[in-house]
Write an enzyme that holds these catalytic residues in place. Structure first.
Site, PDB file in Angstrom:
ATOM      1  N   HIS A   1      30.137  34.945  19.004  1.00 41.51           N
ATOM      2  CA  HIS A   1      29.298  34.310  20.019  1.00 41.51           C
ATOM      3  C   HIS A   1      27.834  34.314  19.627  1.00 41.51           C
ATOM      4  O   HIS A   1      26.979  34.028  20.456  1.00 41.51           O
ATOM      5  CB  HIS A   1      29.451  35.041  21.365  1.00 41.51           C
ATOM      6  CG  HIS A   1      30.719  34.712  22.077  1.00 41.51           C
ATOM      7  ND1 HIS A   1      31.900  35.330  21.807  1.00 41.51           N
ATOM      8  CD2 HIS A   1      30.978  33.806  23.045  1.00 41.51           C
ATOM      9  CE1 HIS A   1      32.856  34.832  22.584  1.00 41.51           C
ATOM     10  NE2 HIS A   1      32.328  33.904  23.348  1.00 41.51           N
TER      11      HIS A   1
ATOM     12  N   GLU B   1      37.924  21.573  22.503  1.00 44.55           N
ATOM     13  CA  GLU B   1      36.633  21.077  22.018  1.00 44.55           C
ATOM     14  C   GLU B   1      36.755  19.855  21.130  1.00 44.55           C
ATOM     15  O   GLU B   1      36.014  18.887  21.281  1.00 44.55           O
ATOM     16  CB  GLU B   1      35.887  22.159  21.220  1.00 44.55           C
ATOM     17  CG  GLU B   1      35.126  23.154  22.047  1.00 44.55           C
ATOM     18  CD  GLU B   1      36.023  24.195  22.617  1.00 44.55           C
ATOM     19  OE1 GLU B   1      37.213  24.183  22.256  1.00 44.55           O
ATOM     20  OE2 GLU B   1      35.574  25.001  23.419  1.00 44.55           O
TER      21      GLU B   1
END
Lengths: 403, 430
Positions: free
Chosen positions: A208, A139
């Site tokens: 998450h 990322e």
């Protein structure tokens, strides 16, 4: 009301003579009808773009859209077409990619897999593997790569498979994305869009289920928007791509299957404006993203109890649209903020401060802010339910506020 | 100068000592492209002085089947022409004198903060950047003054930026560690190490995109990413090596291995200190070159840059170099062994190039002195310009936060905040 010109060079004067017509917002709840503002679209880029604003919204009755909203009949004779929120995002993305060949997408599984929430499905086949780039799981680096590409002329859309993963890219988002335009003395612009699903889902676990808007809000130089309906998802996606500023577009995992009817014509929304969901007189409820639906569900109950809440979806998390908010506060004198962010240091906290600073004289009661609990989202369904704000709590809060 | 042929023995891995009899013709010749390995231990004086004119280093070839042994091709047996030599000399002198002037100005209180000087490493900047076209991109770190100068940013703009004046290349908003120039395609100037490598990868991606998606003819810009040995232990480095090799991006990763990351020795921080070896692990050639020798660097740079331009992919080049000064002007530089510093001072790239030019009758003493004088005058003028330039006014405070100032949002009165002519002075309102 501010004029809304998308992407004008900043030297253009904003003049009231360029205002366009829009349908007046219905004045009372019972008169609401779903009307779609026809927007003249211009397929090519031109200095004057018309954009729809303050489109009167239908009342969305579900807190979370898990099935198609069939309560309002959608007949084929109505203008526009029906689709799900993720399809609306894709439509916006696809239109912008067709319009400008410099627009590209990069992220994990965006290409061949079509995106983990299918937002980019089919785009790799259509535009090629380089325009819809499947990145390795890195990322920080591919976000930086997107920023480097933006500095050298491209317009990348960087997808975080889950917003939480962008924590790994925080270095690039904060130091480069937000700051490079400034530290280079204005020489390089970073027209990136960073998007992805976040928010509390269905027992996805703590990592998450993060709400990153609170972490990113201090970064100078970026804009943050949150979409909540297929209509504003497509409009905000297009606006974000066309914007010369770096924009972070927050989507919500549970809203991807929302179904709604959107115009066939091209439209682009304003990144800085809030959306009036339901005008009212008694209390201003400010919300965004998924909490909008909890608020609307609570609104049903409140209306039955005789209250008249005004619901505003703030949409622009940074900067806040203080005009729409201020107008509302001056009308109702009571503010309730409902958000999914954590209590500490969230968007609600900033909004409370901003409203208190600017509209303190117009408030009859202290601002009430309902946020999620300061807890890593638990896995267990019951605990998870108590982490976020539920409609019953909203109803109670309004009742207390309006005493 | 003493030959760069000193061998240091490393206890763990001995180099394969192939003292081959088929030495290239100019084995003792300054500028010949010996790739050799250096193993670093605290230098023992006796060992250092044992280098003799006759010995040469044992050539260890870079581990990659793509890099070939370079034979000296030019008929004259010289690596550069006179013009090229003078250009190289002038660029290195500009870098050296500029950094010395920076130190002076810092101690006189004209600039503040963190200033990282490049003395001693000029061969890397000059050797690489002088091969680039104007459209090629350079990405650097906080030690970026000389990269900016080599890329063509005028010295007065860099000096002005250091003084924090409005005429600086970044309007005074960037400072020493954030040199940017759109005109010269210098993409920064980054304060955190490793932060610039993904940006460089993005610029290379952009170049590939323009060539393959936008089908622009002649879109073959190469990007150079400069960074140090400390960065080579950072995740962004490895992630970008992977992506660049994966997509065959036109980028050259240039490691300026000066052995020290502030006070951390490269050997104490790295499990395998041979950085060039990490290239082949990702599928790209890894080259080690003597970074104190501008001609050797040039040879390697030429090959790496041309490889990238042809679309064959990235290269990792480790340049063995040294910084004569401390990490920054605030660093007392007490940790490094004075013998090590003296050794590398003896390998000063400018002295070496001078000797080469004289030995091969490419330039005379007067010509070089004329260049020295020219640069001194240029720098005096740059300091004067910077001194006389105005400080940024308050109205500049918020001007460049957003490319589109609508990003400041809509105020309570319904107008965009940027419509207020005074808003750039700062409102601290959201």
């Amino acid at each position: 009301m501010a004029t809304l010109f998308q992407g004008l060079p900043s030297s253009t004067a904003f003049s009231s003579s360029n205002k366009f017509n829009h349908a007046p917002a219905p004045t009372s709840f019972s008169e609401r009808k779903s009307s779609i503002v026809t927007v003249r679209s211009d397929a090519r880029w031109s200095p004057v773009l018309n954009s729809a604003t303050h489109k009167p919204q239908r009342l969305i009755t579900n807190a979370v859209a898990t099935k198609a909203d069939s309560s309002l009949a959608s007949t084929s004779s109505k203008p526009g077409h029906e689709l799900l929120l993720f399809e609306a995002l894709r439509e916006g993305l696809e239109e912008e990619m067709e319009r400008d060949p410099c627009v590209c997408v990069m992220g994990e599984d965006v290409g061949h897999y079509g995106g983990s929430y299918k937002v980019t499905k089919g785009l790799a086949t259509k535009f090629g593997d380089l325009r819809v780039l499947d990145t390795p799981i890195a990322e920080n680096s591919f976000t930086g790569m997107g920023i480097g590409a933006a500095m050298t002329g491209l317009r990348p859309i960087i997808e975080g498979m889950n917003m939480g993963f962008l924590l790994l890219a925080f270095n690039q988002i904060s130091n480069n994305c937000g700051m490079l335009h400034y530290t280079s003395g204005g020489q390089f612009k970073i027209p990136v869009v960073i998007r992805g699903p976040g928010g509390v889902g269905r027992q996805l676990g703590a990592e998450h289920s993060q709400r990153l808007e609170s972490y990113f809000q201090s970064i100078p130089g970026i804009q943050m928007v949150a979409c909540s309906t297929p209509y504003n998802a497509k409009g905000l996606m297009k606006a974000a791509i066309r914007s010369e500023n770096p924009v972070i577009l927050f989507e919500h995992v549970l809203l991807y299957n929302l179904k709604d009817r959107i115009p066939d014509e091209e439209y682009v929304l304003s990144l800085e404006e809030a959306e009036m969901v339901r005008p009212g007189e008694h209390v201003t409820i400010l919300t965004y993203s998924r909490m909008r639906y909890h608020v609307m569900q609570a609104a049903k109950t409140l209306v039955n109890k005789g209250y008249d809440p005004e619901v505003i979806d703030i949409r622009s998390l940074k900067p806040f649209d203080l005009h729409t908010i201020g107008k509302s506060v001056k009308k109702t004198h009571r503010v309730l903020i409902v958000e999914e962010c954590m209590r500490t240091g969230g968007i609600g906290a900033s909004l409370t401060a901003a409203i208190t600073e600017n509209f303190n004289d117009d408030l009859d009661a202290p601002i009430v802010c309902l946020s999620s609990q300061d807890v890593p989202t638990p896995y267990a369904g019951t605990l998870e339910e108590w982490t976020v704000v539920q409609p019953a709590q909203i109803v109670t809060a309004v009742e207390q506020l309006c005493q | 100068m003493s030959l760069s042929a000193t061998k240091f023995v490393h206890p763990i891995t001995a180099p394969p000592s192939t003292r081959s009899s088929d030495k290239p013709l100019f084995s003792t010749f300054f500028g010949s492209n010996h790739t050799k390995l250096r193993f670093n231990k605290p230098i023992v004086a006796a060992q250092r002085r044992s280098s003799s004119a006759a010995s040469t280093s044992s050539p260890v070839v870079a581990v990659s089947d793509v890099v070939k042994e370079k034979k000296l091709k030019s008929a004259s047996n010289l690596l550069i022409t006179k013009e090229e030599g003078l250009v190289l000399y002038e660029d290195m002198i500009l870098g050296r004198f500029f950094e010395d002037m920076c130190a002076q100005m810092y101690y006189r209180g004209k600039m503040f903060g963190f200033v990282h000087l490049y003395n001693g490493q000029e061969a890397v900047s000059t050797g690489f950047i002088k091969f680039l076209k104007k459209e090629d991109y350079v990405v650097s770190t906080y030690r970026d003054h000389v990269h900016a100068l080599s890329k063509g940013v005028p010295a007065r703009e860099v000096m002005s930026e250091l003084f924090g004046k409005a005429t600086g290349c970044c309007r005074g908003q960037g400072g020493s560690m954030h040199m940017f120039s759109k005109q010269h395609n210098l993409l920064g100037g980054f304060a955190f190490i490793g932060e610039g490598i993904p940006v460089a990868t993005g610029a290379a991606f952009s170049s590939k995109y323009r060539r393959e998606v936008l089908k622009e003819p002649g879109a073959d810009e190469v990007t150079l990413a400069f960074f140090g040995d400390g960065t080579c232990n950072n995740g962004q480095f490895y992630e970008c090596l992977n992506m660049a090799a994966l997509w065959k991006l036109p980028i050259v990763f240039v490691v300026e291995n000066n052995l020290w990351a502030i006070g951390m020795s490269h050997l104490r921080a790295t499990s395998d200190p041979q950085i060039w070896k990490k290239g082949p692990a990702f599928g790209m050639p890894g080259i080690h070159v003597d970074g104190m020798d501008v001609l050797k660097v040039r040879e390697v740079a030429k090959e790496a840059i041309e490889r990238a331009r042809r679309g064959e992919g990235p290269t990792l080049v480790e340049c063995e170099t040294y910084r004569f000064r401390g990490h920054s002007l605030a660093d007392p530089d007490e940790l490094r062994d004075p013998a090590e510093k003296a050794h590398y001072a003896g390998r000063d790239p400018i002295t070496a190039l001078k000797k080469y030019l004289f030995d091969n009758k490419l330039a005379s003493e007067q010509e070089l002195k004329a260049i020295d004088k020219k640069i001194e005058e240029l720098l005096d003028e740059a300091v004067e310009f910077a001194d006389e330039s105005p400080l940024p006014p308050r109205s500049q405070l918020l001007e460049n936060v957003f490319a589109d100032p609508k990003g400041f949002g809509i105020g309570p009165d319904g107008k965009y905040r940027c419509e207020d002519p005074k808003f750039t002075q700062g409102t601290a309102h959201v």
